[in-house]
Design an enzyme around this catalytic site. Structure first.
Site, PDB file in Angstrom:
ATOM      1  N   TRP A 130       2.495   1.622  -3.419  1.00 36.75           N
ATOM      2  CA  TRP A 130       1.477   2.030  -4.393  1.00 36.75           C
ATOM      3  C   TRP A 130       1.227   3.531  -4.324  1.00 36.75           C
ATOM      4  O   TRP A 130       1.006   4.188  -5.342  1.00 36.75           O
ATOM      5  CB  TRP A 130       0.180   1.266  -4.116  1.00 36.75           C
ATOM      6  N   HIS A 131       1.275   4.087  -3.110  1.00 42.47           N
ATOM      7  CA  HIS A 131       0.923   5.494  -2.953  1.00 42.47           C
ATOM      8  C   HIS A 131       1.932   6.447  -3.568  1.00 42.47           C
ATOM      9  O   HIS A 131       1.551   7.546  -3.987  1.00 42.47           O
ATOM     10  CB  HIS A 131       0.739   5.826  -1.465  1.00 42.47           C
ATOM     11  N   GLY A 132       3.183   6.118  -3.586  1.00 41.83           N
ATOM     12  CA  GLY A 132       4.115   7.074  -4.155  1.00 41.83           C
ATOM     13  C   GLY A 132       5.527   6.553  -4.286  1.00 41.83           C
ATOM     14  O   GLY A 132       5.947   5.651  -3.558  1.00 41.83           O
ATOM     15  N   PHE A 176      -1.087   9.886  -7.562  1.00 44.37           N
ATOM     16  CA  PHE A 176      -0.970   8.443  -7.384  1.00 44.37           C
ATOM     17  C   PHE A 176      -1.574   7.679  -8.558  1.00 44.37           C
ATOM     18  O   PHE A 176      -1.458   6.491  -8.625  1.00 44.37           O
ATOM     19  CB  PHE A 176      -1.647   8.002  -6.092  1.00 44.37           C
ATOM     20  N   SER A 228       0.831  -1.203   0.000  1.00 43.25           N
ATOM     21  CA  SER A 228       0.000   0.000   0.000  1.00 43.25           C
ATOM     22  C   SER A 228       0.863   1.249   0.000  1.00 43.25           C
ATOM     23  O   SER A 228       0.580   2.214  -0.724  1.00 43.25           O
ATOM     24  CB  SER A 228      -0.927   0.000   1.216  1.00 43.25           C
TER      25      SER A 228
END
Length: 486
Positions: free
Chosen positions: A333-335, A486, A330
């Site tokens: 995935w965000h950055g 994102f 997670s």
């Protein structure tokens, strides 16, 4: 073009009236009208997405075409080894060549160069000028959900390219979610839409609430947050605490506001998008918080990461690793920054610590003691503790650099001296008031079922007043949605 801009209202009104009034007047054949409707919505979605940069359209079209043809081949192929390689091709294409290149290439190259430069006196790999397409992580994950589900034989392959392309690019949720899976959205494309079936009141409530969260609350405190995060070394520990809380709350208001406007926009066109937030700040545990926060991403990670790794059907140690790794993914995935990687890993650590706590001190529910005097104070303590954990983690999510994040954290725990202005306290108090007021009202309505029905005539009569109030309260300069990156 963002949801809170005037341009979007003009664009959406054009789409709305074309869908519900122009097409029904022109086409009498239902199947023909549906086909033209899908083509029109697809063109509108690409126009919406390409309004940022026309080149983005080619990328989403490439991703769509690859997974469409992979899906067709997966449905007709009987050899499991070939089907496995087809899925692998889809995963590598989307995660490595599309998402990996555009989002993570420079991050990885910069990290490698940081290590190799002192040794060799030069960069080992070139840093490229890459424009990050808006919402690339969202449409990539949506498209992947389709190929994975077809591979698992959980859904049939979509033979109509227009329908599949519309699923990937449907503009209300395209750039910042909610993340929609093929199994929940594709069937809606086969159901004829009727104007009289639209829940106008619910849709308008969603959109207006989302607008209030984003354009009024989130954008109002953005300058305060940006000022403190830009120079954490120059601000007082109290200011840093305020920024930690406001930063986390702003992410919630910004993203849940977008999700609400997306849900409202889709409903007005006859489509249903999944709920993405459910009062996260009433949670009293780490697991409870993440079940209420960015629910569609957490569902995606559960279905396509956590469960395939064994989920909870493994040993206690392996289950804890699965939980941590899911939160780590997670964060990635965000950055494409170490701050996001650390943020996800940190949340995973807190998740695991909670699991350990539950094993050592299992919750013994005793109905006879349900009304003990300490029930409310205990809830308050757990809620404050849980929120504090999230807010401290949000420092890494919101900070511009890794160094700034640690300066921020160190300044809080060393009670750093520095600048603090009265407006910072003001922004903190009024935003906190609206946050918990909204959560309290939402809790009573949605979880306790104590809401009262408002007469439709009264509600529609109030809309002009609400529109005027929202317009007057909207800041002059709009702030881009945080999750666009994102």
């Amino acid at each position: 073009m963002i949801f809170s801009d005037f341009e979007y209202f003009v664009f959406f009104l054009f789409v709305f009236f074309t869908v519900w009034y122009v097409f029904p007047a022109i086409f009498s054949n239902q199947s023909q009208e549906t086909r033209i409707l899908h083509v029109f919505l697809l063109i509108s979605s690409y126009f919406f997405y390409m309004s940022w940069d026309y080149r983005f359209g080619a990328l989403i079209l490439l991703s769509t075409a690859i997974d469409y043809f992979v899906g067709l081949k997966l449905s007709s192929e009987t050899r499991e080894k070939v089907r496995y390689y087809l899925l692998l091709f889809s995963l590598i294409t989307n995660l490595v060549f599309i998402l990996g290149f555009f989002k993570y290439y420079n991050f990885l190259v910069t990290s490698i160069n940081t290590v190799t430069n002192p040794m060799f006196g030069a960069d080992a790999l070139p840093v490229l000028k890459i424009i990050l397409p808006a919402g690339i992580s969202f449409f990539t994950f949506q498209s992947l959900s389709y190929t994975i589900d077809v591979y698992r034989r959980e859904i049939p392959a979509e033979k109509d390219f227009i329908r599949f392309a519309l699923f990937v690019s449907f503009f209300p949720q395209l750039v910042a979610g909610p993340i929609v899976t093929a199994r929940t959205f594709m069937p809606q494309l086969y159901v004829p839409k009727k104007l009289e079936d639209i829940e106008f009141r619910v849709a308008i409530r969603f959109f207006m609430l989302g607008y209030f969260k984003k354009a009024i609350l989130s954008d109002m405190v953005a300058p305060t947050i940006d000022t403190i995060y830009a120079d954490p070394a120059g601000h007082h520990a109290y200011a840093l605490l305020i920024a930690a809380a406001l930063g986390g709350i702003q992410v919630y208001l910004d993203f849940s506001g977008y999700s609400d406007m997306a849900i409202g926009s889709a409903m007005l066109l006859g489509y249903k998008l999944p709920t993405n937030f459910n009062l996260p700040f009433i949670a009293t545990s780490v697991s409870g918080f993440w079940r209420r926060w960015h629910m569609t991403l957490n569902s995606w990670l559960r279905d396509y990461i956590y469960i395939p790794m064994g989920g909870s059907r493994v040993t206690s140690v392996r289950r804890k690793f699965n939980l941590w790794f899911t939160m780590f993914v997670s964060g990635v995935w965000h950055g494409a920054q170490w701050t996001f990687v650390f943020w996800g890993s940190l949340n995973g650590v807190f998740y695991v610590l909670e699991e350990v706590w539950k094993e050592w001190f299992p919750d013994k529910k005793d109905n006879a003691k349900a009304k003990h005097w300490y029930k409310v104070p205990l809830w308050l303590f757990q809620n404050i503790l849980n929120s504090s954990i999230f807010f401290l983690g949000a420092v890494f999510f919101r900070s511009l650099t890794w160094e700034n994040a640690w300066i921020h954290i160190r300044g809080i725990f060393t009670f750093q001296m520095g600048q603090i202005r009265p407006y910072m306290w003001k922004d903190f108090l009024w935003i906190l008031f609206f946050l918990y007021l909204g959560h309290a009202i939402g809790y009573l309505i949605f979880e306790k079922g104590k809401g009262k029905k408002i007469p439709a005539s009264l509600e529609f009569a109030l809309y002009p007043v609400l529109f005027l109030v929202l317009n007057l309260a909207t800041p002059e300069n709009s702030v881009p949605f945080i999750y666009f990156q994102f």
